[in-house]
Design a protein around this motif. Structure first.
Motif, PDB file in Angstrom:
ATOM      1  N   UNK A  69       0.829  -1.204   0.000  1.00  0.00           N
ATOM      2  CA  UNK A  69       0.000   0.000   0.000  1.00  0.00           C
ATOM      3  C   UNK A  69       0.863   1.254   0.000  1.00  0.00           C
ATOM      4  N   UNK A  70       1.970   1.236   0.763  1.00  0.00           N
ATOM      5  CA  UNK A  70       2.879   2.382   0.799  1.00  0.00           C
ATOM      6  C   UNK A  70       3.511   2.610  -0.574  1.00  0.00           C
ATOM      7  N   UNK A  71       3.933   1.513  -1.215  1.00  0.00           N
ATOM      8  CA  UNK A  71       4.519   1.628  -2.551  1.00  0.00           C
ATOM      9  C   UNK A  71       3.493   2.163  -3.542  1.00  0.00           C
ATOM     10  N   UNK A  72       2.259   1.700  -3.412  1.00  0.00           N
ATOM     11  CA  UNK A  72       1.189   2.151  -4.299  1.00  0.00           C
ATOM     12  C   UNK A  72       0.927   3.639  -4.119  1.00  0.00           C
ATOM     13  N   UNK A  73       0.910   4.089  -2.871  1.00  0.00           N
ATOM     14  CA  UNK A  73       0.691   5.509  -2.587  1.00  0.00           C
ATOM     15  C   UNK A  73       1.779   6.365  -3.222  1.00  0.00           C
ATOM     16  N   UNK A  74       3.031   5.912  -3.127  1.00  0.00           N
ATOM     17  CA  UNK A  74       4.136   6.661  -3.726  1.00  0.00           C
ATOM     18  C   UNK A  74       3.970   6.774  -5.238  1.00  0.00           C
ATOM     19  N   UNK A  75       3.627   5.660  -5.878  1.00  0.00           N
ATOM     20  CA  UNK A  75       3.537   5.664  -7.333  1.00  0.00           C
ATOM     21  C   UNK A  75       2.335   6.467  -7.818  1.00  0.00           C
ATOM     22  N   UNK A  76       1.209   6.348  -7.138  1.00  0.00           N
ATOM     23  CA  UNK A  76       0.031   7.112  -7.545  1.00  0.00           C
ATOM     24  C   UNK A  76       0.248   8.613  -7.327  1.00  0.00           C
ATOM     25  N   UNK A  77       0.954   8.961  -6.259  1.00  0.00           N
ATOM     26  CA  UNK A  77       1.276  10.367  -6.035  1.00  0.00           C
ATOM     27  C   UNK A  77       2.196  10.889  -7.122  1.00  0.00           C
ATOM     28  N   UNK A  78       3.122  10.040  -7.574  1.00  0.00           N
ATOM     29  CA  UNK A  78       4.032  10.446  -8.642  1.00  0.00           C
ATOM     30  C   UNK A  78       3.287  10.680  -9.947  1.00  0.00           C
ATOM     31  N   UNK A  79       2.173   9.995 -10.132  1.00  0.00           N
ATOM     32  CA  UNK A  79       1.364  10.236 -11.322  1.00  0.00           C
ATOM     33  C   UNK A  79       0.754  11.634 -11.271  1.00  0.00           C
ATOM     34  N   UNK A  80       0.356  12.058 -10.078  1.00  0.00           N
ATOM     35  CA  UNK A  80      -0.191  13.398  -9.908  1.00  0.00           C
ATOM     36  C   UNK A  80       0.868  14.460 -10.192  1.00  0.00           C
ATOM     37  N   UNK A  81       2.095  14.230  -9.714  1.00  0.00           N
ATOM     38  CA  UNK A  81       3.158  15.203  -9.966  1.00  0.00           C
ATOM     39  C   UNK A  81       3.519  15.247 -11.451  1.00  0.00           C
ATOM     40  N   UNK A  82       3.376  14.116 -12.132  1.00  0.00           N
ATOM     41  CA  UNK A  82       3.607  14.104 -13.580  1.00  0.00           C
ATOM     42  C   UNK A  82       2.533  14.919 -14.298  1.00  0.00           C
ATOM     43  N   UNK A 173       9.753  19.897 -26.006  1.00  0.00           N
ATOM     44  CA  UNK A 173       8.432  19.782 -25.364  1.00  0.00           C
ATOM     45  C   UNK A 173       7.777  18.424 -25.586  1.00  0.00           C
ATOM     46  N   UNK A 174       7.772  17.872 -26.824  1.00  0.00           N
ATOM     47  CA  UNK A 174       7.168  16.544 -27.009  1.00  0.00           C
ATOM     48  C   UNK A 174       7.836  15.464 -26.176  1.00  0.00           C
ATOM     49  N   UNK A 175       9.134  15.598 -25.920  1.00  0.00           N
ATOM     50  CA  UNK A 175       9.851  14.597 -25.139  1.00  0.00           C
ATOM     51  C   UNK A 175       9.355  14.584 -23.693  1.00  0.00           C
ATOM     52  N   UNK A 176       9.134  15.776 -23.143  1.00  0.00           N
ATOM     53  CA  UNK A 176       8.576  15.857 -21.790  1.00  0.00           C
ATOM     54  C   UNK A 176       7.171  15.256 -21.754  1.00  0.00           C
ATOM     55  N   UNK A 177       6.385  15.569 -22.754  1.00  0.00           N
ATOM     56  CA  UNK A 177       5.005  15.082 -22.802  1.00  0.00           C
ATOM     57  C   UNK A 177       4.964  13.557 -22.900  1.00  0.00           C
ATOM     58  N   UNK A 178       5.815  12.988 -23.736  1.00  0.00           N
ATOM     59  CA  UNK A 178       5.849  11.534 -23.907  1.00  0.00           C
ATOM     60  C   UNK A 178       6.352  10.842 -22.639  1.00  0.00           C
ATOM     61  N   UNK A 179       7.311  11.463 -21.967  1.00  0.00           N
ATOM     62  CA  UNK A 179       7.804  10.884 -20.715  1.00  0.00           C
ATOM     63  C   UNK A 179       6.692  10.846 -19.670  1.00  0.00           C
ATOM     64  N   UNK A 180       5.868  11.894 -19.631  1.00  0.00           N
ATOM     65  CA  UNK A 180       4.743  11.912 -18.696  1.00  0.00           C
ATOM     66  C   UNK A 180       3.711  10.853 -19.056  1.00  0.00           C
ATOM     67  N   UNK A 181       3.441  10.695 -20.339  1.00  0.00           N
ATOM     68  CA  UNK A 181       2.517   9.640 -20.784  1.00  0.00           C
ATOM     69  C   UNK A 181       3.020   8.264 -20.369  1.00  0.00           C
ATOM     70  N   UNK A 182       4.308   8.042 -20.582  1.00  0.00           N
ATOM     71  CA  UNK A 182       4.909   6.760 -20.213  1.00  0.00           C
ATOM     72  C   UNK A 182       4.764   6.519 -18.713  1.00  0.00           C
ATOM     73  N   UNK A 183       4.975   7.574 -17.926  1.00  0.00           N
ATOM     74  CA  UNK A 183       4.883   7.429 -16.474  1.00  0.00           C
ATOM     75  C   UNK A 183       3.454   7.083 -16.056  1.00  0.00           C
TER      76      UNK A 183
END
Length: 208
Positions: A69-82, A173-183
């Motif tokens: 659950x802790x690992x999940x919280x970290x990863x889901x929060x990282x999606x928000x920061x992305x 700019x597209x590189x940043x956008x694609x990296x966020x999509x991948x994340x």
């Protein structure tokens, strides 16, 4: 000065401002389609083999849901920061992009640290990749996802280093956008792993 000038003349949605950017986006969606099929195959294999413990520890005996659950919280929060990094991209604010992506990387590293600790704990408990079919399927699926997280972290770091030199342009700019999509993609995959591997594993034991 060159960076500020480049940012000033950026169009709205700079990741799609050029034909090259649009082609990169289309190609990346096709790539994610292939990745989805690959992960789907790994999920199917795990589901078929998850009860084949071969006398070794079962999922109910192994899984520490508080750690997961802790690992999940970290990863889901990282999606928000992305997401915040993408919003900063549309505001053409490189500094904010860098800040949000740095936080994303830190959260991703935290996730990987917990996953490595989890694997080491399981190995100590006798759950190795060679112990059983369940072990092989588990480490292949979860470890493959962890490899994607590590790749995403490296990708974002390299983008950040490159952006400090090249600034924010219709090329970067597209590189940043694609990296966020991948994340976001690897975050979605983790939600399925959390559900199929961990939750179903624990529920299956209780039902059994």
């Amino acid at each position: 000065m060159a960076t500020h000038h480049a940012n000033a003349v950026l169009p709205d949605e700079p990741e799609k401002a050029t034909l090259e950017g649009k082609n990169k986006l289309l190609g990346f969606w096709l790539f994610l389609g292939g990745e989805t099929v690959l992960f789907g195959s790994l999920f199917a294999t795990f589901i078929a083999l998850r009860d084949q413990a071969n006398g070794g520890p079962t999922s109910q005996e192994l899984f520490d849901m508080s750690l997961v659950a802790a690992a999940t919280l970290l990863l889901l929060t990282s999606s928000m920061t992305a997401v915040m990094a993408t919003l900063a991209l549309h505001k053409k604010n490189l500094k904010q992009i860098q800040v949000w992506l740095t936080i994303t990387v830190i959260l991703g590293l935290g996730f990987l640290g917990l996953e490595i600790y989890e694997f080491m704990h399981y190995v100590h408990e006798g759950h190795k990749i060679s112990t059983s079919a369940f072990g092989s399927a588990f480490y292949t699926l979860v470890g493959f996802h962890g490899g994607h997280v590590a790749f995403g972290i490296l990708w974002i770091i390299l983008l950040q280093v490159s952006a400090t030199k090249k600034g924010l342009t219709v090329v970067t700019a597209p590189k940043f956008y694609l990296a966020s999509l991948y994340w976001h993609f690897i975050d979605v995959v983790w939600v399925f792993i959390f559900t199929v591997v961990y939750l179903m594993g624990m529920i299956g034991g209780k039902v059994g």
